[in-house]
Design an enzyme around this catalytic site. Structure first.
Site, mmCIF file in Angstrom:
data_model
loop_
_atom_site.group_PDB
_atom_site.id
_atom_site.type_symbol
_atom_site.label_atom_id
_atom_site.label_comp_id
_atom_site.label_asym_id
_atom_site.label_seq_id
_atom_site.Cartn_x
_atom_site.Cartn_y
_atom_site.Cartn_z
ATOM 1 N N ARG A 99 0.798 -1.242 0.000
ATOM 2 C CA ARG A 99 0.000 0.000 0.000
ATOM 3 C C ARG A 99 0.821 1.277 0.000
ATOM 4 N NH1 ARG A 99 -3.794 -2.219 4.702
ATOM 5 N NH2 ARG A 99 -5.092 -3.597 3.430
ATOM 6 N N CYS A 129 -9.627 -2.027 5.705
ATOM 7 C CA CYS A 129 -11.091 -1.953 5.801
ATOM 8 C C CYS A 129 -11.583 -0.764 6.636
ATOM 9 C CB CYS A 129 -11.662 -3.261 6.350
ATOM 10 S SG CYS A 129 -10.682 -4.057 7.606
ATOM 11 N N GLY A 160 -12.626 -8.562 11.097
ATOM 12 C CA GLY A 160 -11.403 -7.925 10.594
ATOM 13 C C GLY A 160 -10.182 -8.790 10.875
ATOM 14 N N HIS A 255 -17.275 -2.396 10.302
ATOM 15 C CA HIS A 255 -16.471 -1.484 11.106
ATOM 16 C C HIS A 255 -17.161 -0.120 11.146
ATOM 17 C CE1 HIS A 255 -13.411 -4.413 11.194
ATOM 18 N NE2 HIS A 255 -12.463 -3.852 10.467
HETATM 19 C C1 11C Z 1 -8.772 -5.412 11.289
HETATM 20 N N1 11C Z 1 -8.518 -3.744 9.566
HETATM 21 O O1 11C Z 1 -9.951 -5.062 11.428
HETATM 22 C C2 11C Z 1 -7.976 -4.970 10.091
HETATM 23 C C3 11C Z 1 -7.936 -6.095 9.110
HETATM 24 O O2 11C Z 1 -4.431 -4.127 6.625
HETATM 25 O O3 11C Z 1 -5.910 -5.167 5.490
HETATM 26 C C4 11C Z 1 -7.329 -5.748 7.772
HETATM 27 C C5 11C Z 1 -5.847 -5.544 7.829
HETATM 28 C C6 11C Z 1 -5.364 -4.913 6.555
HETATM 29 O O4 11C Z 1 -8.188 -6.135 12.095
#
Ligand code: 11C
Length: 351
Positions: A99, A129, A160, A255
């Site tokens: 990223r 996310c 997540g 979320h």
């Molecule tokens: C979580 N957002 O809820 C994270 C999962 O960098 O794609 C996704 C982690 C990512 O734990």
């Protein structure tokens, strides 16, 4: 001819949603090839009305593939996305591996679709996310008022952390169910839940945990750093001030983020609502008197980010407070990846 798509990690939490989602979207793909690790090879998965047999992840599996989606952990993407590219595919990666790479665009089709062209490494990244749920609502307000700062608190669902997160929450809820004394004395929920905490550092049942991801510098978590860095990159605001506190809550999917956004000009709540009403990928749910606000139980399984509780800050006429909820497995993962891949399919399609 229609382009060929590979889905890597087809049997995981996000991959499973991806197969459902591809079934419901306008078909832009010729062959769809499902790839996964050894233990899922041979499994049959229904996708787009066909029964597809999951194949092994090998370099040869990418031969003839135009677009390869990766819904796998960071280390698997880091190894295999370049292999897919070397075999001629464009990789759309949902992990955190690429990223922040300067040669990899971080694309949210509602915000910066033109970035898909800047893929000198052959890889396009999909955001985290939590970032995705929030950013589709923040971007239209940025266009209207000029964003300067974000102060965020997240309320993140256990999915997540993958299927293991979902399983442990349900196990814990079973253990605490019916005991009405639980939660009134320190330590009693820990005792009821036991030592197996799954992927989390503390019990989630009857609790909230102010931690997601791994430790970063100076007390911040990796998740908090991702939201900051990814928001800056997606909005093209390298100096944007961002302070996030990421919290895990006992919700299975979707979320949420409480947002305090400071802008360069004065704002008004009705103007913000109008900007959001017309924004792609957003649904405005903002009638608290009628009990209408964005919540995981309503947003789960849907595509847009749900936005509501929009107020002008009492102490700063340039700031808005609001609440956003989005399905972390759909817009937060599979949907955004599918949308990026569809932009590529349009470009690749031969008459
Ligand atoms: C979580 N957002 O809820 C994270 C999962 O960098 O794609 C996704 C982690 C990512 O734990």
């Amino acid at each position: 001819a229609l382009p060929t798509l590979a889905v890597v990690g087809a049997t995981g939490a996000v991959g499973t949603v991806m197969c459902e989602l591809l079934t419901g979207r306008r078909n832009v793909w010729g062959e769809i090839r499902l790839l996964a690790s050894e233990r899922s090879v041979g499994r049959r998965v229904r996708c787009r009305g066909e029964e597809l047999v999951v194949q092994a992840l090998t370099p040869e599996a990418f031969d003839g593939v135009d677009v390869a989606m990766f819904d796998v952990p960071d280390e698997v993407s880091a190894e295999w996305a370049p292999i897919a590219v070397s075999r001629g595919a464009i990789a759309v990666d949902n992990s955190g591996a690429f990223r922040m790479d300067r040669d990899v665009p971080l694309v949210v089709p509602e915000i910066n679709p033109e970035e898909v062209r800047n893929r000198s490494r052959g890889i396009i990244a999909n955001a985290n996310c939590t970032t995705l749920a929030m950013i589709v609502a923040v971007a239209p307000l940025h266009r209207e008022y000029g964003l300067r700062e974000l102060v965020l608190a997240s309320y993140q669902a256990v999915s997540g952390a993958g299927q293991a997160g979902v399983d442990i929450l349900h196990d814990q809820l079973t253990k605490v169910a019916g005991d009405r004394a639980l939660g009134s004395r320190t330590g009693d929920v820990r005792q009821a839940v036991g030592d197996d905490l799954g992927p989390f550092p503390a019990p989630l049942a009857l609790n909230v945990v102010p931690w997601a991801g791994s430790p970063a510098d100076d007390g911040w978590s990796s998740e908090e750093m991702k939201i900051r860095n990814e928001s800056r990159k997606i909005l093209g605001l390298p100096d944007l001030k961002v302070s996030a506190t990421c919290v895990r809550v006992p919700v299975v999917t979707a979320h949420s983020v409480a947002v305090h956004a400071v802008f360069g000009t004065e704002v008004d709540a009705e103007g913000a609502r109008e900007a959001l009403r017309n924004a792609p990928g957003v649904i405005l749910v903002d009638d608290p008197a009628a009990g209408e606000f964005p919540m995981p139980i309503d947003a789960v399984g849907t595509d847009p980010s749900w936005v509501g509780r929009i107020r002008r800050a009492l102490d700063d006429p340039r700031a808005l407070d609001f609440f956003v909820t989005g399905d972390n497995l759909r817009k937060g993962a599979a949907l955004n990846t599918a949308q990026i891949a569809e932009l590529l399919a349009k470009e690749l399609r031969t008459p």
